[in-house]
Design a protein around this motif. Structure first.
Motif, short mmCIF file in Angstrom:
data_model
loop_
_atom_site.label_atom_id
_atom_site.label_comp_id
_atom_site.label_asym_id
_atom_site.label_seq_id
_atom_site.Cartn_x
_atom_site.Cartn_y
_atom_site.Cartn_z
N ASP A 122 18.36 8.50 -7.96
CA ASP A 122 17.34 7.88 -8.80
C ASP A 122 16.90 6.53 -8.22
N ALA A 123 17.88 5.73 -7.76
CA ALA A 123 17.54 4.43 -7.17
C ALA A 123 16.74 4.61 -5.89
N PHE A 124 17.13 5.60 -5.09
CA PHE A 124 16.41 5.89 -3.85
C PHE A 124 14.98 6.32 -4.15
N ASN A 125 14.81 7.15 -5.18
CA ASN A 125 13.47 7.60 -5.57
C ASN A 125 12.61 6.45 -6.07
N ALA A 126 13.23 5.52 -6.80
CA ALA A 126 12.49 4.36 -7.32
C ALA A 126 11.98 3.49 -6.18
N LEU A 127 12.85 3.22 -5.19
CA LEU A 127 12.43 2.43 -4.03
C LEU A 127 11.34 3.15 -3.25
N ASN A 128 11.51 4.45 -3.08
CA ASN A 128 10.51 5.23 -2.34
C ASN A 128 9.17 5.20 -3.06
N ALA A 129 9.20 5.34 -4.38
CA ALA A 129 7.96 5.31 -5.14
C ALA A 129 7.26 3.96 -4.98
N ALA A 130 8.01 2.88 -5.10
CA ALA A 130 7.42 1.55 -4.99
C ALA A 130 6.85 1.31 -3.59
N ALA A 131 7.65 1.62 -2.57
CA ALA A 131 7.21 1.40 -1.19
C ALA A 131 6.01 2.26 -0.83
N HIS A 132 6.00 3.48 -1.34
CA HIS A 132 4.89 4.40 -1.06
C HIS A 132 3.61 3.93 -1.74
N MET A 133 3.70 3.59 -3.02
CA MET A 133 2.50 3.23 -3.78
C MET A 133 1.86 1.95 -3.25
N ILE A 134 2.68 0.93 -2.96
CA ILE A 134 2.10 -0.33 -2.51
C ILE A 134 1.47 -0.18 -1.12
N LYS A 135 2.07 0.63 -0.28
CA LYS A 135 1.50 0.89 1.05
C LYS A 135 0.16 1.62 0.93
N GLU A 136 0.10 2.61 0.06
CA GLU A 136 -1.12 3.41 -0.09
C GLU A 136 -2.25 2.60 -0.73
N ILE A 137 -1.91 1.75 -1.69
CA ILE A 137 -2.95 0.93 -2.32
C ILE A 137 -3.50 -0.09 -1.34
N LYS A 138 -2.61 -0.72 -0.58
CA LYS A 138 -3.04 -1.73 0.38
C LYS A 138 -3.91 -1.12 1.48
N GLY A 139 -3.63 0.12 1.87
CA GLY A 139 -4.37 0.75 2.96
C GLY A 139 -5.50 1.66 2.51
N PRO A 140 -5.24 2.98 2.41
CA PRO A 140 -6.32 3.94 2.15
C PRO A 140 -7.02 3.79 0.81
N VAL A 141 -6.31 3.34 -0.24
CA VAL A 141 -6.98 3.19 -1.54
C VAL A 141 -8.04 2.10 -1.48
N ASN A 142 -7.71 0.95 -0.92
CA ASN A 142 -8.69 -0.13 -0.81
C ASN A 142 -9.81 0.23 0.16
N ALA A 143 -9.49 1.01 1.18
CA ALA A 143 -10.54 1.47 2.10
C ALA A 143 -11.53 2.36 1.36
N GLU A 144 -11.02 3.21 0.47
CA GLU A 144 -11.87 4.09 -0.32
C GLU A 144 -12.75 3.27 -1.27
N LEU A 145 -12.16 2.28 -1.91
CA LEU A 145 -12.92 1.43 -2.84
C LEU A 145 -14.02 0.66 -2.10
N ASN A 146 -13.65 0.04 -0.99
CA ASN A 146 -14.62 -0.74 -0.23
C ASN A 146 -15.74 0.14 0.33
N GLY A 147 -15.37 1.34 0.75
CA GLY A 147 -16.36 2.26 1.31
C GLY A 147 -17.39 2.72 0.29
#
Length: 295
Positions: A122-147
């Motif tokens: 559960d702890a591993f999944n929580a860290l993975n979720a946090a690391a995954h979401m923040i990486k995706e928002i900073k990169g491809p999500v913001n690229a999609e919004l800006n585009g």
């Protein structure tokens, strides 16, 4: 992680928003059995008013930075489009990582990982979720919004692990099941204080995280009646963590280390709650003296 990435989920929700396909899309992605309102933890949904149930878990908060400024600068339609798409992607990503959405905070989410007895998975999944979401928002999500001419967003997160007491707060016609503990309050405080693209973790979860993936962070502290209270916090180095995950198998090494042993919360035959902590039976500054007000 099962299913689509956060950015894929976001893009589908974002592009389907205009055509109202977002509801059908979300229903097709659903993983956990729906709860009332889609929020909460299935193991505790039957708790009655004034009932108290011990448990432990990892709590995750994610906040969009500067959301008040965004709400003033953007028209409401754009604001809803962005917030709805991020919310949908967050719900489904948390579920994909085995977590549960606790509530929407207005400019973010609160999520649970684990249950009555939280394990290393559960702890591993929580860290993975946090690391995954923040990486995706900073990169491809913001690229999609800006585009698409929309405003980009920045987020901060807070996480902590530990014991909680579950209870149903409120009255018969207005109530909610909540975990009450320093765990959810410190993770919420850390998320609110984290700078853009920071993930701040509390001392319990940090004890379990390998040293290479954490750094010192400002301690949360306050004084009352000449007593100093401190709660250690650490910066989770999520970029290094994501890189290490791709380069080598760190899952087995992390799961082989046990989560820190925390004093259990238990109930006596009379219903009294105890943490099992030892110590002085003398005056307790925050218990025996008024915290606010007084002379």
């Amino acid at each position: 992680m099962k299913g689509k990435s956060f950015s894929e989920l976001f893009k589908s929700a974002y592009n389907g928003y205009e055509h109202r396909d977002i509801v059908e899309f979300a229903e097709k992605q659903a993983i956990h059995k729906s709860l009332t309102g889609g929020l909460g933890h299935p193991e505790y949904e039957d708790i009655e008013l004034f009932e108290v149930v011990p448990g432990n878990l990892v709590v995750l908060f994610m906040d969009i930075r500067g959301f008040t400024k965004l709400s003033i600068a953007l028209d409401n339609e754009e604001l809803i489009r962005i917030l709805q798409s991020i919310t949908v992607a967050s719900i489904l990503s948390v579920r994909n990582f085995g977590g549960y959405i606790a509530e929407f905070t207005g400019d973010g989410i609160m999520a649970y990982f684990g249950g009555r007895q939280t394990a290393e998975d559960d702890a591993f999944n929580a860290l993975n979720a946090a690391a995954h979401m923040i990486k995706e928002i900073k990169g491809p999500v913001n690229a999609e919004l800006n585009g698409n001419g929309d405003e980009s967003v920045k987020v901060g997160m807070g996480l902590e692990f530990g014991n909680v007491l579950w209870t149903r707060l409120g009255l018969n016609n207005s109530n909610q099941v909540k975990p009450i503990s320093e765990v959810n309050f410190i993770s919420g405080k850390s998320s609110g204080q984290a700078k853009s693209w920071e993930i701040v973790v509390g001392q319990n979860l940090a004890e379990w995280i390998p040293d290479e993936f954490k750094d010192d962070y400002e301690t949360y502290s306050f004084q009352k009646n000449k007593e100093t209270y401190e709660y250690n916090r650490y910066l989770f180095k999520w970029e290094k963590y994501n890189t290490a995950k791709e380069a080598r198998n760190i899952e087995q090494a992390m799961k082989s280390k046990k989560l820190p042993a925390i004093k259990p919360i238990f109930m006596s035959s009379t219903g009294a709650i105890s943490t099992g902590k030892s110590g002085s039976t003398g005056p307790r500054p925050l218990k025996d003296k008024p915290f606010f007000g007084g002379k």
